[in-house]
Motif scaffolding. Structure first.
Motif, PDB file in Angstrom:
ATOM      1  N   VAL A  73       4.934   8.668 -29.093  1.00 10.76           N
ATOM      2  CA  VAL A  73       6.514   8.280 -29.728  1.00 10.76           C
ATOM      3  C   VAL A  73       7.312   8.477 -28.267  1.00 10.76           C
ATOM      4  CG1 VAL A  73       8.125   9.072 -31.219  1.00 10.76           C
ATOM      5  CG2 VAL A  73       5.896   8.931 -31.888  1.00 10.76           C
ATOM      6  N   ASP A  74       7.417   7.511 -27.690  1.00  8.15           N
ATOM      7  CA  ASP A  74       8.293   7.771 -26.469  1.00  8.15           C
ATOM      8  C   ASP A  74       9.364   6.905 -26.627  1.00  8.15           C
ATOM      9  OD1 ASP A  74       7.416   4.834 -26.412  1.00  8.15           O
ATOM     10  OD2 ASP A  74       6.582   4.872 -24.124  1.00  8.15           O
ATOM     11  N   LEU A  75       9.931   7.099 -27.828  1.00 10.18           N
ATOM     12  CA  LEU A  75      11.186   6.570 -28.393  1.00 10.18           C
ATOM     13  C   LEU A  75      11.009   5.067 -28.259  1.00 10.18           C
ATOM     14  CD1 LEU A  75      13.962   8.936 -26.702  1.00 10.18           C
ATOM     15  CD2 LEU A  75      12.707   8.941 -28.994  1.00 10.18           C
ATOM     16  N   PHE A  76      10.124   4.673 -28.110  1.00  9.72           N
ATOM     17  CA  PHE A  76       9.811   2.986 -28.302  1.00  9.72           C
ATOM     18  C   PHE A  76      10.277   2.210 -26.820  1.00  9.72           C
ATOM     19  CE2 PHE A  76      10.639   4.146 -32.889  1.00  9.72           C
ATOM     20  CZ  PHE A  76       9.516   3.766 -33.053  1.00  9.72           C
ATOM     21  N   GLY A  77      10.364   3.082 -25.718  1.00 10.41           N
ATOM     22  CA  GLY A  77      10.944   2.855 -24.470  1.00 10.41           C
ATOM     23  C   GLY A  77      12.110   2.769 -24.599  1.00 10.41           C
ATOM     24  N   ALA A  78      13.085   3.851 -25.410  1.00  6.91           N
ATOM     25  CA  ALA A  78      14.482   3.846 -25.576  1.00  6.91           C
ATOM     26  C   ALA A  78      14.807   5.034 -25.141  1.00  6.91           C
ATOM     27  CB  ALA A  78      14.564   3.452 -27.091  1.00  6.91           C
ATOM     28  N   ASN A  79      16.197   5.230 -24.961  1.00  6.51           N
ATOM     29  CA  ASN A  79      16.800   6.298 -25.122  1.00  6.51           C
ATOM     30  C   ASN A  79      17.841   6.731 -26.393  1.00  6.51           C
ATOM     31  OD1 ASN A  79      16.122   7.026 -22.212  1.00  6.51           O
ATOM     32  ND2 ASN A  79      17.629   5.053 -21.999  1.00  6.51           N
ATOM     33  N   ALA A  80      17.474   8.056 -26.615  1.00  5.08           N
ATOM     34  CA  ALA A  80      18.454   8.428 -28.023  1.00  5.08           C
ATOM     35  C   ALA A  80      19.869   8.958 -27.592  1.00  5.08           C
ATOM     36  CB  ALA A  80      17.515   9.554 -28.467  1.00  5.08           C
ATOM     37  N   GLU A  81      20.556   8.536 -28.367  1.00  8.47           N
ATOM     38  CA  GLU A  81      22.005   8.866 -28.106  1.00  8.47           C
ATOM     39  C   GLU A  81      22.469   9.377 -29.630  1.00  8.47           C
ATOM     40  OE1 GLU A  81      24.227   5.879 -26.642  1.00  8.47           O
ATOM     41  OE2 GLU A  81      23.208   5.514 -24.681  1.00  8.47           O
ATOM     42  N   PHE A  82      23.454  10.102 -29.659  1.00 11.60           N
ATOM     43  CA  PHE A  82      23.784  10.587 -30.854  1.00 11.60           C
ATOM     44  C   PHE A  82      25.339  10.481 -31.061  1.00 11.60           C
ATOM     45  CE2 PHE A  82      20.222  13.345 -29.974  1.00 11.60           C
ATOM     46  CZ  PHE A  82      19.447  13.062 -31.351  1.00 11.60           C
ATOM     47  N   ILE A  83      25.942  10.112 -32.074  1.00  6.08           N
ATOM     48  CA  ILE A  83      27.201   9.796 -32.534  1.00  6.08           C
ATOM     49  C   ILE A  83      27.515  10.921 -33.750  1.00  6.08           C
ATOM     50  CG2 ILE A  83      29.406   8.586 -33.347  1.00  6.08           C
ATOM     51  CD1 ILE A  83      27.466   6.274 -32.397  1.00  6.08           C
ATOM     52  N   VAL A  84      28.438  12.041 -33.386  1.00  5.97           N
ATOM     53  CA  VAL A  84      28.912  13.161 -34.443  1.00  5.97           C
ATOM     54  C   VAL A  84      30.354  12.961 -34.779  1.00  5.97           C
ATOM     55  CG1 VAL A  84      29.030  15.459 -34.451  1.00  5.97           C
ATOM     56  CG2 VAL A  84      27.274  14.479 -33.019  1.00  5.97           C
ATOM     57  N   ASN A  85      30.295  12.813 -35.781  1.00  2.82           N
ATOM     58  CA  ASN A  85      31.773  12.770 -36.524  1.00  2.82           C
ATOM     59  C   ASN A  85      31.882  14.117 -37.705  1.00  2.82           C
ATOM     60  OD1 ASN A  85      34.077  12.312 -38.306  1.00  2.82           O
ATOM     61  ND2 ASN A  85      33.548   9.979 -37.878  1.00  2.82           N
ATOM     62  N   ARG A  86      32.432  15.008 -37.161  1.00  2.00           N
ATOM     63  CA  ARG A  86      32.757  16.210 -37.938  1.00  2.00           C
ATOM     64  C   ARG A  86      33.566  16.013 -39.056  1.00  2.00           C
ATOM     65  NH1 ARG A  86      30.928  18.272 -33.240  1.00  2.00           N
ATOM     66  NH2 ARG A  86      29.707  19.987 -33.406  1.00  2.00           N
ATOM     67  N   GLU A  87      34.356  14.969 -38.995  1.00  2.06           N
ATOM     68  CA  GLU A  87      35.419  14.834 -40.114  1.00  2.06           C
ATOM     69  C   GLU A  87      34.789  14.390 -41.011  1.00  2.06           C
ATOM     70  OE1 GLU A  87      38.516  15.959 -40.596  1.00  2.06           O
ATOM     71  OE2 GLU A  87      38.317  16.930 -38.647  1.00  2.06           O
ATOM     72  N   LYS A  88      33.771  13.294 -40.919  1.00  6.15           N
ATOM     73  CA  LYS A  88      32.966  12.668 -41.914  1.00  6.15           C
ATOM     74  C   LYS A  88      31.719  13.496 -42.303  1.00  6.15           C
ATOM     75  CE  LYS A  88      34.723   7.947 -41.295  1.00  6.15           C
ATOM     76  NZ  LYS A  88      34.523   6.402 -40.873  1.00  6.15           N
ATOM     77  N   ARG A  89      31.472  14.338 -41.351  1.00  2.67           N
ATOM     78  CA  ARG A  89      30.311  14.907 -41.336  1.00  2.67           C
ATOM     79  C   ARG A  89      28.945  14.367 -41.180  1.00  2.67           C
ATOM     80  NH1 ARG A  89      31.157  19.891 -44.128  1.00  2.67           N
ATOM     81  NH2 ARG A  89      29.670  19.547 -45.714  1.00  2.67           N
TER      82      ARG A  89
END
Length: 246
Positions: free
Chosen positions: A115-131
């Protein structure tokens, strides 16, 4: 030979080192090989899955079989609700790091696959208002093409925690099973510095700060720890990133 046969026939195997349990094998593909798991996670897993084996230290030593009829072998005195949540949060942080590491292995039926992220990079989008937390797997070379995504959303009455959210979202993006503990983590019972609290309406929010510190200059509301504890406000976010919780 008996130990090797026991391991080979097991559905899932954890190898115990000190106070951690490391994924060794899983026919269900829901355990990260090499990933560190907590004692409580292993207890819960053993109670809900058949033929789970714990290897203490070395695969050549005596193994301890655990299944739904023998789970009492794993039980210890109950921890507090807060300690349980703390453990789940730490497990989520470790899970994220393991899943993001290139070349980590997840066990299949007869052979391992990366599981090498399918040759991808992981990015996260956090929205605390929408939780919510969204995990995006983007092409390693393009950096823009989204190959997969996963989303986690806290229930209206749940305390939001960005680390649990990231672990859930990333597992969903990778099409991996999400541990029940992440989905049903107990609510925090002890307010701490770095938490966000609110009154019953949920409208008035404040950051919990040290009793002898100055309020932040960001313009947001703040409350001293002693007051937050005194008046029993509801904890709505215990990610504590501002207090070194990342």
């Amino acid at each position: 030979m008996e130990n090797k046969l026991l391991i080979n026939n097991a559905n899932t195997v954890f190898e115990k080192k000190d106070d951690k349990y490391f994924g060794y094998k899983s026919r269900f593909g829901d355990i990260v090989i090499g990933g560190a798991y907590s004692y409580r996670f292993v207890v819960h897993y053993a109670k809900t899955n058949q033929d789970v084996v714990i290897v203490p230290g070395d695969v050549n030593t005596v193994t301890t079989p655990v299944c739904t009829t023998l789970e009492e072998r794993l039980w210890k005195p109950e921890k507090s609700v807060q300690a349980h949540r703390d453990e789940i949060v730490e497990q989520a942080k470790a899970d994220i790091e393991v899943l993001k590491s290139p070349g980590r292995m997840v066990n299949g039926n007869t052979s391992d696959y990366k599981v090498d992220l399918f040759g991808a990079n992981a990015e996260f989008i956090v929205n605390r208002e929408k939780r919510t937390v969204v995990a995006l797997l983007k092409g390693a070379y393009s950096g823009t093409v989204v190959l997969a995504r996963g989303i986690a959303k806290a229930a209206p009455d749940d305390c939001f925690n960005v680390h649990i959210g990231k672990a859930i979202a990333l597992r969903r993006a990778l099409s991996l099973a999400v541990p029940d503990e992440y989905l049903n983590a107990p609510q925090p019972t002890e307010v701490r510095v770095g938490d966000f609290i609110s009154d019953d309406s949920g409208v008035h929010k404040a950051l919990v700060i040290e009793d002898d510190s100055w309020p932040p200059f960001s313009g947001g509301a703040a409350i001293y720890l002693k007051d937050a504890r005194k008046y029993g406000y509801k904890i709505i976010d215990d990610s504590r990133e501002e207090a070194g919780g990342e």
